[in-house]
Structure formats: structure tokens, C-alpha cells
Write a protein that holds these residues in place. Structure first.
Motif: not given
Length: 368
Positions: A246, A303, A252, A274, A271-272, A242, A297
Motif C-alpha cells: 500500500r 474489487k 493499493g 486499490r 487487501e493489497m 500488505v 471489498d
């Protein structure tokens, strides 16, 4: 008349595949009997063999196959004996609301096409019905399938190469081009550089992605990903994937394609991203394995998390296009097959796949 065939049968799960002689029924209506030339071993097959996914035995596994038509049912108009074909498990009825909306992989009547017929497709020596997986059952010398599970291909394509078009290639490319709809200039991460992952890497290249980052725990697979178009590789054995992604993407990626199939990698995919990015899950996460996600998120960073079954494919259209891209030198196919075995040594192929080193293992039965 029915035919005697040899098939690799899974009688208990977990358990090995065992070669048996089976009786294959004659084609009826819209069914096609195909002499199998090659059949890829997919992780979904492995998961049924090792018991990760529950299955009903006895069963003949295998769904991505290349072969030659031997006989056709009375209502078949699109194929005739001698045609070279590839099978795909996203068989479709063409009539339900999803099919008429172009979402063939979500067909609600697939089970009717695959399983409802007057007699079992396959019977063993004891007269017991043997189920062909997804109505295909490709780990056999011949298979009997609905015509909507097949697409015609040129005769000059090597069978091992043609077979992977039916799942690995169609799934990986489709996830990028159809499900995620990656746009030129976007940053793409692919988690898992197996056969499907490498196809996704190539899909990102074809879509014009700016950065294409492959993540895996095997150095050889990362090298293969670079060969297929990845601009960078992250070895998750040695670094935090991760954090590495980033850093490589300035905070991201726009898209992350998850092609591993674990709860952990799905969480890593989110988590990766943007803010505003999309994670597309291609891998088969076993049932009962929850995925923990952060609510922020979604409502703060917008996301998106979505699934992709078989690359949201329309395989009768997609596969001919992929063949043309291959002929133009823009899509690598031969390079995705790293190991071949025979029907007699198919359990060795399963072991190779389970070890994690292979890209795609293909069982070759006939040079066609």
C-alpha cells in the motif's frame, strides 16, 4: 508395437517416486509418442507427491515436457517423427462450447481425450494400468499423448528451457496478459516469485506496467524478480506485505497476481488492491481451504477476485510467440531454470522444490 520405458512412478501418496519399467502402448488415431528430453517439476506434482492434493495411484506425474516425436497415430496430421515438441496439460477437444469460444483451458471433453481409449496407455510389470497425469505422464523416457496436448518448437531450444514453456511460463505470462489483461501504466503486484511468479513479473513488464512489485520470503527470489523486471521487492518475512504494498503504490495496486496458493495469500491479495482493482489467483489453493473475504471489498470498493487456470492460455498460439520474444531478448527463459536433476535423482529435485529455494527444477533425460 508397444514399447518398454522407464518412468518415475508414484505408488502411494504421500510417498517417493520409484523408477519402474512400464509398457507404453502404441499410438492410436490422434495420439503421438514422444521421447522425453526434459520435464519440469511443478508444484502441482509436489502437492500430489506429498498428499496435499488427492490422487489416484499408481500414476506417472509430470506435464510440462520437451521432447522429440517418435511415432504418430493414423489420424495425426500435424506432427511427424523427428519433430521437436512441448507438452501442455490444457489439452483441448476443439469442439465443445468453450473451445469454440476460444476458452481452451475450460474444455469439457479433456478427460475423454486423455483417458478413454481401448487399452491403458501404461501398464506395470504386474499388468496393472498406470495413470499418466493429465493424459501426459512426463516423468518417463517416453510419453503417449493426444496431439492437442503438443505444440511444435524449434529444434535449437535447449530442452530444459523448452519444457517450462508448457506450464510455468505459459501460466504466469497468460495470467497477466490474458486473464488479468494488464494495461500500460498500471501497478502490478506478484505474490510468490517462483517460476510462475517470475513469468508473471515479466508479463507485467511486457504489458507496460508502471510499478511491478514482487513479494516473497526468500531474498534470492526477490533478486531474481528484480532481474526479470520488478521495480521493487517486499520481503514478507520482515515486514507486513500488505502495508508495504500500500505504501509503495499510494494506497493499493491495480492488479495483484497470487502465485502461492494459500488462503492467507489470497486474502492478502485482496487487501493489497486499490478500489476497483483485480486480484487474480494463479496458485493452487487446496480443496477445503476456505478464503475469508470482506463483503465491503466488493459492494463498496468494487474489487474483483478471479481465478486463472494455466493462464487462460491458447498454448499453440502463445508458446511460439513467447519463443519469439525470447529470441528478441525481451523474455528471459533460461534464467528461470535454477536446478536440473536426472530421472534417477528426481526425488532430490522434488526435495529442492519443497524447500522453497528453487525457481524451477527440471528433470533432464536427453540432450535431444
Amino acid at each position: 508395437m508397444d514399447a518398454t520405458i522407464t518412468a518415475a512412478v508414484l505408488n502411494t501418496a504421500p510417498g517417493p517416486l520409484r523408477l519402474e519399467e512400464l509398457r507404453l502402448d502404441e499410438p492410436t488415431d490422434r495420439e503421438v509418442r514422444v521421447r522425453v528430453a526434459a520435464a519440469g517439476i511443478c508444484h502441482s506434482d509436489l502437492h500430489e507427491i506429498d498428499g496435499t492434493f488427492p490422487t489416484q495411484t499408481p500414476i506417472v506425474l509430470g506435464h510440462e515436457a520437451a521432447g522429440v516425436v517418435e511415432a504418430v497415430g493414423s489420424a495425426v496430421t500435424g506432427f511427424r517423427p523427428g519433430d521437436h515438441v512441448v507438452s501442455c496439460l490444457s489439452v483441448f477437444c476443439g469442439e465443445c462450447r468453450y473451445c469454440t469460444n476460444g476458452q481452451l483451458v475450460l474444455c469439457t471433453k479433456r478427460g475423454d481425450l486423455s483417458h478413454r481409449r481401448p487399452r491403458p496407455r501404461l501398464r506395470n510389470a504386474a499388468g496393472q494400468a498406470v495413470r499418466p497425469t493429465a493424459g501426459i505422464g512426463a516423468f518417463a523416457t517416453s510419453m503417449l499423448v493426444h496431439e492437442n496436448a503438443l505444440v511444435g518448437v524449434p529444434a535449437d531450444i535447449p530442452p530444459a528451457t523448452a519444457s517450462i514453456l508448457g506450464c510455468a511460463v505459459t501460466t504466469g505470462l497468460g495470467a497477466v496478459l490474458r486473464t488479468a489483461a494488464v494495461r500500460p501504466g498500471q501497478d502490478v503486484v506478484v505474490l510468490g516469485a517462483g517460476g510462475i511468479g517470475l513469468a508473471a513479473v515479466q508479463g507485467a513488464r511486457l504489458a507496460g506496467a508502471a510499478r511491478i512489485i514482487a513479494v516473497d520470503i526468500h531474498a534470492a527470489k526477490l533478486d531474481a524478480a528484480r532481474h526479470c523486471g520488478a521495480t521493487a521487492g517486499v520481503d514478507a518475512r520482515h515486514v507486513d506485505p500488505v502495508a508495504a504494498v500500500r505504501e509503495l503504490t499510494d494506497g493499493g495496486a491495480d492488479h495483484v497476481l497470487e502465485a502461492v496458493g494459500t488462503s492467507r495469500t489470497v486474502m492478502q491479495a485482496l487487501e493489497m488492491l486499490r478500489p476497483g482493482g483485480t486480484a487474480t489467483v494463479i496458485g493452487m489453493v487446496p480443496g477445503g481451504r476456505p478464503v475469508e473475504i470482506q463483503g465491503t471489498d466488493f459492494f463498496l470498493q468494487e474489487k474483483r477476485l478471479q481465478g486463472s487456470f494455466m493462464g487462460s492460455n491458447q498454448f499453440k498460439v502463445d508458446i511460439p510467440r513467447y519463443i519469439e520474444l525470447n529470441r528478441q531478448g525481451r523474455l528471459m527463459l533460461d534464467e528461470l531454470v535454477t536446478h536440473t536433476v536426472t530421472l534417477e535423482t528426481i526425488n532430490e529435485g522434488v526435495a529442492i522444490l519443497a524447500a522453497g529455494e528453487a525457481t524451477r527444477v527440471v528433470t533432464v533425460l536427453d540432450a535431444a
